[in-house]
Each structure stands twice: as C-alpha cells, then as structure tokens.
Design an enzyme around this catalytic site. Structure first.
Site, short mmCIF file in Angstrom:
data_model
loop_
_atom_site.label_atom_id
_atom_site.label_comp_id
_atom_site.label_asym_id
_atom_site.label_seq_id
_atom_site.Cartn_x
_atom_site.Cartn_y
_atom_site.Cartn_z
N THR A 77 7.72 8.81 -2.67
CA THR A 77 7.43 9.86 -3.64
C THR A 77 7.05 11.16 -2.93
O THR A 77 6.55 11.15 -1.80
CB THR A 77 6.31 9.42 -4.58
OG1 THR A 77 5.20 8.93 -3.80
CG2 THR A 77 6.78 8.33 -5.52
N LEU A 119 -0.03 7.66 -4.77
CA LEU A 119 1.33 7.15 -4.96
C LEU A 119 1.93 6.68 -3.64
O LEU A 119 2.67 5.69 -3.59
CB LEU A 119 2.22 8.23 -5.57
CG LEU A 119 1.78 8.82 -6.92
CD1 LEU A 119 2.78 9.87 -7.38
CD2 LEU A 119 1.63 7.73 -7.97
N HIS A 120 1.62 7.38 -2.56
CA HIS A 120 2.17 7.02 -1.25
C HIS A 120 1.67 5.67 -0.77
O HIS A 120 2.36 4.99 0.00
CB HIS A 120 1.81 8.09 -0.21
CG HIS A 120 2.57 9.36 -0.39
ND1 HIS A 120 2.16 10.57 0.14
CD2 HIS A 120 3.73 9.62 -1.06
CE1 HIS A 120 3.03 11.50 -0.19
NE2 HIS A 120 3.98 10.96 -0.91
N ARG A 121 0.50 5.27 -1.20
CA ARG A 121 -0.02 3.97 -0.77
C ARG A 121 0.85 2.83 -1.28
O ARG A 121 0.81 1.74 -0.73
CB ARG A 121 -1.47 3.81 -1.22
CG ARG A 121 -2.44 4.66 -0.40
CD ARG A 121 -3.89 4.28 -0.64
NE ARG A 121 -4.41 4.79 -1.90
CZ ARG A 121 -4.93 6.01 -2.04
NH1 ARG A 121 -5.00 6.83 -1.00
NH2 ARG A 121 -5.40 6.41 -3.21
#
Length: 255
Positions: free
Chosen positions: A140, A232-234
């Site tokens: 994302t 979101l990146h996690r």
C-alpha cells in the site's frame, strides 16, 4: 555561488533571491540514496539559512526528477527492517519556512512524485511520466500519498493513480483536468523559475508567515496519513508476493 553537498549528488546555487536545489545522481538514478536524501535536507536548510533567499526551487535531471525508494530500501521494509515513517525527510519541502517550487521536468515515480507533491507549487512536463507505483509491487502507498494524491490531483484521478499504479504522462493529467501546471518539456525550467521569481518579491518575514499558515494543515494531515499508512504496511509489506515482486520487477522505473 555553489555549495557542494552530500558527495555532490545534490547542488545548491542561487539565482537572485531564488535558491536552486538540484538533485543530480546519475549513478543512483536519483533514487532515495542516503547521499541524496541527506543532501536534499542539508541543501534546503542551507538555502533557508542564507538571508538573501526568498524562495527555493528544486529540480532533478532533465529526464528524471526522482525515482523514489531504492530496491534495497524496499527489500528491507519487506523483511521488517524499517518503514516509511521512520524518517520523514520527504516532508522537507512542507517544513521549509519559505515557498518551495518543484521543477518536475523529468519522470517522477513513486516516492519521487510524492516528494514533488509536498512542494507549494509544481510544474510538470507534458511528455514525462508520473506514477504512484506502490501497488505495482503489492504494498500500500506510503509517505502521505493517500492524502496527497486525491488532494493534489482531484479525488477521482488521485484515487485511480493510487490503485492502478500505472504511468501517466503529464499531457494526460492535464487532459483529465488535474489542477496542476503542465507545460512543454523544454519549457518546464523557465516556467518554474518564473513562478519562483513571482513569489519571491515580498518581505521574507511575510513569506514565512504565509508559508507557516498554509503548511500547518498539510503537515498535520500528512502526519496522520503517514501513521495510518504505517499500520497498513505492517500487513501489506509482509505478504510473500511483495518481496518477490520487488526482487523480480525492480527494473527501469519508467518502463
């Protein structure tokens, strides 16, 4: 007068009251190497420290403004080592206390385009390519892109750019009504300089007051967006196919 900074991949010079910051790293293809990012921040700070400066103009190479993150950086993120929110150097133009004009003559890809969108003004080339290519690699968007693209290009077009991750020529952005300045490729440097000169005539104190007022909402909104994007990146950066895409597909940024 020119001051070498960060191993000469970023140059600082003056044209009257306009400080010109030039990103020129052909070996690193104007990606976010440590030399380019630190040189960019140092150059903007040096420009602001000089009392003659009233505006800052940032430019890249004629065919490449900035290509964003390096492959090594993205691989590190995919392996859980760091993230876009650990160093927000990319907001240097928004934090600059003077107006910043981005002369985006060459291609601006991914984080390179996000960087340009933090400037107060940007001039694009009708033939160059502009892309939010994060989703091309399966993760994302970051760096505040989820706020900047709908804000700067309009909600529908900006959202499409984030989801599709495709390349858009400046001429297409203009045809689709993007509220940004798009001119002929060869005219970009002159148009950007004319714009910089036009905003550099007021007293410096007044310029700083207006910049502070206009930049405060942007810094607040993008700061919140960067925090949400990090969450979101996690998830997205941990998807197995993301690392595979970065390793296999990180080739020509304008292909």
């Amino acid at each position: 007068m020119t001051a070498p900074v960060a191993e000469s991949v970023v140059r600082l010079s003056w044209e009257g009251a306009v400080a010109v910051v030039t990103m020129d790293d052909p070996g690193g293809r104007n990606t976010f190497s440590s030399g380019l990012t630190s040189g960019l921040v140092d150059s903007v700070e040096s420009a602001v420290a000089d009392p003659r400066t009233r505006a800052v103009l940032v430019e890249g190479r004629p065919e490449l403004f900035c290509a964003g993150g390096t492959q090594r950086e993205l691989i590190n993120f995919a392996q859980g080592n760091g993230s876009f929110d650990t160093d927000d150097f990319f907001r240097v133009f928004a934090r600059c206390p003077l107006p910043v004009i981005a002369s985006v003559q060459g291609h601006a890809i991914g984080g390179g385009l996000v960087l340009a969108l933090y400037a107060d003004f940007a001039v694009f080339s009708e033939r160059s390519l502009y892309a939010a290519n994060f989703m091309r690699y399966g993760f994302t968007p970051g760096m505040g892109a989820t706020h900047l693209f709908p804000t700067r290009f309009g909600r529908e077009l900006g959202t499409e750019m984030l989801f599709s991750a495709r390349n858009y020529r400046g001429a297409e952005l203009r045809e689709r009504g993007a509220p940004v300045r798009v001119v002929r490729h060869t005219d970009v440097p002159a148009a950007a300089r004319e714009l910089a000169r036009s905003v550099s005539g007021a007293p410096r104190a007044s310029l700083e007051l207006l910049k502070r007022e206009l930049a405060a909402p942007l810094l607040a909104d993008t700061g919140a967006a960067v925090a949400r994007e990090a969450a979101l990146h996690r998830t997205s950066f941990r998807l197995p196919e993301v690392l595979e895409r970065i390793v296999a597909g990180y080739g020509d940024p304008v292909a």
